[in-house]
Motif scaffolding. Structure first.
Motif, short mmCIF file in Angstrom:
data_model
loop_
_atom_site.label_atom_id
_atom_site.label_comp_id
_atom_site.label_asym_id
_atom_site.label_seq_id
_atom_site.Cartn_x
_atom_site.Cartn_y
_atom_site.Cartn_z
N ARG A 542 -27.49 31.57 -13.88
CA ARG A 542 -26.81 32.76 -14.37
C ARG A 542 -25.99 33.42 -13.27
O ARG A 542 -24.89 33.94 -13.53
N PHE A 543 -26.47 33.39 -12.03
CA PHE A 543 -25.73 33.95 -10.90
C PHE A 543 -24.39 33.23 -10.72
O PHE A 543 -23.35 33.87 -10.54
N MET A 544 -24.41 31.91 -10.78
CA MET A 544 -23.18 31.14 -10.57
C MET A 544 -22.19 31.34 -11.71
O MET A 544 -20.98 31.29 -11.51
N LYS A 545 -22.70 31.59 -12.94
CA LYS A 545 -21.80 31.83 -14.06
C LYS A 545 -21.04 33.15 -13.88
O LYS A 545 -19.92 33.29 -14.37
N ASN A 546 -21.66 34.07 -13.18
CA ASN A 546 -21.06 35.40 -13.04
C ASN A 546 -20.44 35.64 -11.67
O ASN A 546 -19.73 36.63 -11.49
N TYR A 547 -20.72 34.79 -10.73
CA TYR A 547 -20.26 35.01 -9.35
C TYR A 547 -18.74 35.02 -9.27
O TYR A 547 -18.06 34.24 -9.93
N HIS A 548 -18.24 35.94 -8.44
CA HIS A 548 -16.80 36.02 -8.17
C HIS A 548 -16.63 36.19 -6.66
O HIS A 548 -17.41 36.93 -6.03
N PRO A 549 -15.65 35.53 -6.04
CA PRO A 549 -15.44 35.68 -4.59
C PRO A 549 -15.27 37.13 -4.14
O PRO A 549 -15.57 37.47 -2.99
N ALA A 550 -14.82 38.01 -5.05
CA ALA A 550 -14.66 39.42 -4.67
C ALA A 550 -16.00 40.06 -4.32
O ALA A 550 -16.04 41.05 -3.57
N TRP A 551 -17.12 39.53 -4.86
CA TRP A 551 -18.42 40.06 -4.50
C TRP A 551 -18.65 39.98 -3.00
O TRP A 551 -19.04 40.96 -2.36
N ALA A 552 -18.42 38.80 -2.45
CA ALA A 552 -18.64 38.58 -1.02
C ALA A 552 -17.62 39.34 -0.19
O ALA A 552 -17.96 39.94 0.85
N ALA A 553 -16.34 39.34 -0.61
CA ALA A 553 -15.29 40.01 0.17
C ALA A 553 -15.54 41.52 0.23
O ALA A 553 -15.46 42.13 1.31
N ALA A 554 -15.83 42.12 -0.87
CA ALA A 554 -16.09 43.56 -0.89
C ALA A 554 -17.35 43.91 -0.11
O ALA A 554 -17.43 44.96 0.53
N PHE A 555 -18.34 43.03 -0.15
CA PHE A 555 -19.60 43.26 0.55
C PHE A 555 -19.39 43.36 2.07
O PHE A 555 -19.98 44.23 2.73
N VAL A 556 -18.54 42.48 2.64
CA VAL A 556 -18.34 42.50 4.09
C VAL A 556 -17.26 43.49 4.52
O VAL A 556 -17.19 43.88 5.69
N LEU A 557 -16.40 43.92 3.58
CA LEU A 557 -15.36 44.88 3.94
C LEU A 557 -15.79 46.33 3.75
O LEU A 557 -15.18 47.23 4.33
N ASP A 558 -16.80 46.57 2.95
CA ASP A 558 -17.25 47.94 2.68
C ASP A 558 -18.08 48.45 3.86
O ASP A 558 -19.13 47.88 4.18
N PRO A 559 -17.64 49.51 4.54
CA PRO A 559 -18.42 50.05 5.68
C PRO A 559 -19.82 50.51 5.29
O PRO A 559 -20.67 50.69 6.16
N LEU A 560 -20.08 50.67 3.99
CA LEU A 560 -21.39 51.09 3.55
C LEU A 560 -22.47 50.07 3.89
O LEU A 560 -23.63 50.42 4.07
N TYR A 561 -22.08 48.78 4.02
CA TYR A 561 -23.06 47.72 4.26
C TYR A 561 -23.03 47.20 5.69
O TYR A 561 -23.62 46.16 5.98
N LEU A 562 -22.34 47.89 6.59
CA LEU A 562 -22.35 47.48 7.99
C LEU A 562 -23.76 47.60 8.56
O LEU A 562 -24.51 48.51 8.22
N THR A 563 -24.11 46.67 9.45
CA THR A 563 -25.43 46.67 10.08
C THR A 563 -25.28 46.79 11.59
O THR A 563 -24.33 46.25 12.18
N ARG A 564 -26.22 47.44 12.20
CA ARG A 564 -26.17 47.65 13.65
C ARG A 564 -26.82 46.48 14.36
O ARG A 564 -27.96 46.11 14.05
N ASP A 565 -26.09 45.91 15.34
CA ASP A 565 -26.65 44.78 16.09
C ASP A 565 -27.32 45.27 17.36
O ASP A 565 -27.46 46.47 17.59
N ASN A 566 -27.72 44.34 18.20
CA ASN A 566 -28.45 44.69 19.42
C ASN A 566 -27.61 45.48 20.41
O ASN A 566 -28.14 46.23 21.24
N THR A 567 -26.31 45.32 20.36
CA THR A 567 -25.43 46.02 21.29
C THR A 567 -25.07 47.42 20.81
O THR A 567 -24.38 48.17 21.52
N GLY A 568 -25.49 47.77 19.61
CA GLY A 568 -25.18 49.10 19.07
C GLY A 568 -23.96 49.14 18.20
O GLY A 568 -23.62 50.20 17.66
N LYS A 569 -23.27 48.00 18.04
CA LYS A 569 -22.10 47.96 17.18
C LYS A 569 -22.50 47.90 15.71
O LYS A 569 -23.53 47.32 15.36
N TYR A 570 -21.66 48.47 14.86
CA TYR A 570 -21.85 48.36 13.41
C TYR A 570 -20.90 47.28 12.90
O TYR A 570 -19.69 47.48 12.82
N LEU A 571 -21.50 46.11 12.54
CA LEU A 571 -20.71 44.94 12.18
C LEU A 571 -20.91 44.59 10.71
O LEU A 571 -21.98 44.87 10.13
#
Length: 746
Positions: A542-571
């Protein structure tokens, strides 16, 4: 012990508030007469401060009584003469009482607020008799010294009040009552100026037009409603005026407002729902709305379809809508979200217009996933068959049904049949299955007691083998564990779907949403010892039937989902993407820009991946606050993700154009939701005259626009459930004392 004291205190306080409410109504002339002399008192415990008792105090003599039965207190204390001050009110002598006729009782008008007494048909004022006497008659000359002398008519009969000075107030009340009976009742004197009247009628107009057909315009002509308008000082209104001038005015205002907002926005997304129908013969309505970058939604139109349509038709309708709105600048529409996945409709539009991002509806996807479980999971098939057997047995075997209903009434407080699908077919819908297993689980105690009943055992021995099979089935713990497992999984999916419908997640939230679903399904498998592999296969398909590349693109471009790494950067969280999803991000981003910008946007994407966002801005975007209504943590500023790209990340000249268009897109087509009245109006649209059809179209537009503007996505029919709950609340035994009901009915 503390809980018991607290419950007792609440009950005492409710009793006190109920008596206060009854007394307030009585003082306004809508309750028993004696409340003008009795006053509720709330006594508190000196140690704890909690209310401990309610008493009644006589305002005439300060005596205190129990509040258990105010009417009896009034009879014994007031009417029987125990209260000396009550007697003196009506029996203070002024002159010797002459021989007269029997006492006159004058019924008090319902709207009379004077005095201290009754309000209904059985409430009376006791008025002392009036006697007309001759001064020289019965009492002789000595009586004339008490009376005024009339020089012109010395022998004219004089009015004497036999009860004394206290009768003057009663006489004045009688005269007022006579005047009211002789004079037609008029308005209570409410006077509104023109501005107030116009404002009131404008609010009334909004309420009628925005009710989605729940309030009929013709009901404005009801005599009781007209009487209400007169009472509050408003002029009578005409339903024809509402249906013509006011409707046209409100429609033009709504249409102009929508047009202005579309003109001002840089781009928008079309949301379209109603295409997904399970029954090919079912009549349906297609609602189209526009999602703007600032988070608001605008109503566009509703189409009424009498049958299922091919994908090519849906494709034409969607693109025609884009052309109607945008004209030649079709790039202003950056995407479509719809609830129909069958066929290549959305994919074809993307291929023809590469700047579009066309998404499937996640609300529909989660509902379809439940259908996948029913179709492909052996557990669901087994539980469906067993539950149908149990439901048919307890519903349709008359002797068993009587036994079952007796115990159902005892354990559940009601009697009803168990919900089930159509007996002639093997297919069952998700919600029907959920309701059936929910009914069976709720009625489990009644079934177990019925199974142990002697009459049930006799039937099981004498009748066919089905009774014994069902008896063995409901006595098996495995059956109940499987029913509970199915119930829990459907409830899980149902709750997540309802949350999607309410929250309307953005496209960047799709991957986390499916990750959350997988985790919950794994926990369900562990709890009920179900194979995780089979469940994962169904979810992945069911996931593959509904999956769209925009899911992944918006996920990495949205600052809401940035994560802090060991150096303190939000990537950006590229590590949470699969290799194929990373490629999808590259392909989608290059498709959404001009050919000459393709290599530039990929370089900017790499810079974004390695440098991310400044810590202060990242923390500002991800700041959350508690929702005062639900108590959940929510993003403090939902628009901050887009605003950061537009105002701060200006060095990403190509990537920022893609980001601001992607991250605002909605992932569900849930928007306007019609009710039964709305659907009836739409059904009549094609079978009525042109003038009527035009009026229906305007009314629909005003109502739908109002719903979206107020973010009211619920069905108005659901408000009937709120009314039922309200009736239950106000009529519960603990809300008002029984005396209140008796007094208010007088």
């Amino acid at each position: 012990m503390a809980d018991s004291d607290d419950a007792t205190a609440r009950a005492v306080h409710r009793r006190y508030e109920g008596l206060l409410m009854v007394r307030t109504k009585a003082l306004k002339g809508k309750g028993a007469w004696y409340w003008s002399h009795l006053e509720p008192l709330l006594l508190k415990n000196s140690d704890t401060g909690f209310p401990k008792a309610v008493k009644l105090r006589c305002s005439l003599c300060d005596a205190v009584f129990s509040a258990s039965n105010p009417s009896r207190t009034a009879s014994e204390h007031l009417k029987r003469g125990t209260c000396p001050n009550f007697n003196s009110l009506s029996k203070t002598p002024f002159i010797p009482s002459p021989v007269s006729t029997s006492p006159v009782s004058c019924k008090r008008p319902a709207d009379d607020t004077c005095g201290g007494g009754g309000g209904g048909g059985d409430s009376f004022y006791d008025i002392s008799p009036l006697t007309v006497v001759d001064p020289s008659g019965v009492y002789g000359g000595s009586f004339s010294s008490f009376l005024p002398q009339h020089q012109n008519h010395p022998q004219q009969p004089v009015l004497v009040l036999s009860g004394g000075k206290e009768d003057l107030g009663a006489l004045a009340m009688l005269e007022n009552s006579v005047k009211r009976l002789r004079t037609p009742r008029t308005s209570p004197g409410v006077s509104l100026n023109k501005a107030q009247i116009d404002s009131a009628l404008d609010f009334l107009t909004d309420w009628v037009f925005e009710s989605s057909g729940s309030v009929s315009i013709s009901s404005l002509e009801h005599p009781k409603f007209k009487a209400f308008l007169t009472q509050v000082g408003l002029p009578s209104i005409s339903s024809r005026d509402f249906a013509r001038f006011r409707l046209n005015s409100k429609y033009q205002m709504a249409k102009a407002d929508v047009h202005l907002k579309i003109t001002d926005t840089m781009f928008f997304q079309i949301a379209s729902n109603g295409w997904k129908t399970h029954n090919q013969e079912h009549k349906t309505m297609i609602h189209m709305t526009l999602n703007l970058p600032n988070g608001t939604s605008l109503y566009r139109k509703t189409l009424f379809l009498s049958s299922s349509v091919p994908c090519s038709f849906a494709e034409e309708v969607l693109w025609d809508t884009v052309s109607e709105i945008c004209g030649s600048t079709t790039e202003k529409c950056v995407g479509i979200v719809a609830d129909k996945f069958k066929g290549k409709t959305l994919k074809n539009l993307e291929d023809q217009h590469p700047w579009l991002v066309n998404l499937p509806c996640q609300f529909q996807a989660f509902n379809d996933l439940v259908t996948d479980f029913i179709t492909n999971l052996p557990l669901f098939k087994k539980v469906t068959q067993n539950c149908k057997r149990v439901a048919e047995f307890f519903n349709f075997e008359s002797n068993i049904r009587k036994i079952f209903h007796r115990y159902q009434l005892q354990e559940c407080g009601y009697t009803r049949l168990i919900s089930m699908g159509t007996p002639e077919t093997e297919e069952i819908e998700a919600m029907t299955l959920f309701q059936m297993v929910d009914d069976i689980l709720e009625s489990a105690p009644a079934m177990q007691l019925a199974r142990l009943d002697e009459a049930y055992k006799t039937t099981s021995m004498e009748e066919h083998s089905i009774a014994r099979d069902v008896s063995n089935l409901i006595g098996d713990s495995t059956f109940w564990n499987e029913v509970e497992a199915v119930h829990c999984l459907i409830k899980l999916m149902k709750n997540m779907a309802e949350e999607i419908e309410t929250e309307r997640p953005l496209v960047g939230q799709c991957l986390p949403l499916w990750e959350e679903l997988r985790e919950k399904v794994k926990d369900w498998c562990k709890k009920f010892k179900i194979s995780e592999e089979s469940m994962e296969n169904i979810v992945s398909r069911r996931f593959m039937k509904n999956y769209h590349p925009a899911w992944a693109a918006a996920f990495v471009l949205d600052p809401l989902y940035l994560t802090r790494d060991n150096t303190g950067k939000y990537l950006p969280p590229f590590k949470r993407l699969t290799t194929e999803q990373e490629k999808d991000v590259d392909r989608l981003i290059t498709r959404l820009v001009a050919t000459e910008e393709a290599h530039i946007v990929l370089m900017e994407l790499m810079k974004w991946r390695t440098e991310g966002l400044d810590e202060v801005y990242a923390r500002a975007v991800q700041m959350k606050e508690k929702d005062p209504i639900t108590g959940k943590l929510r993003t403090a500023n939902p628009q901050s993700s887009r605003l950061v790209w537009e105002t701060y990340l200006t060095e990403f000249k190509s990537l920022r154009k893609v980001a601001v268009r992607l991250i605002f897109l909605h992932a569900s087509s849930c928007g306007f939701k019609s009710n039964a009245n709305f659907e009836r109006m739409m059904c009549s649209y094609g079978s009525c005259s042109r003038a009527v059809a035009e009026g229906v179209k305007k009314l629909v537009f005003i109502s739908a626009r109002s719903k979206l503007e107020k973010r009211n996505f619920c069905n108005d029919d659901d408000k009937n459930d709120d009314d039922i709950e309200l009736f239950g609340a106000v009529n519960s035994d603990d809300d008002l004392p029984s005396e209140a009901d008796r007094s208010s009915s007088l």
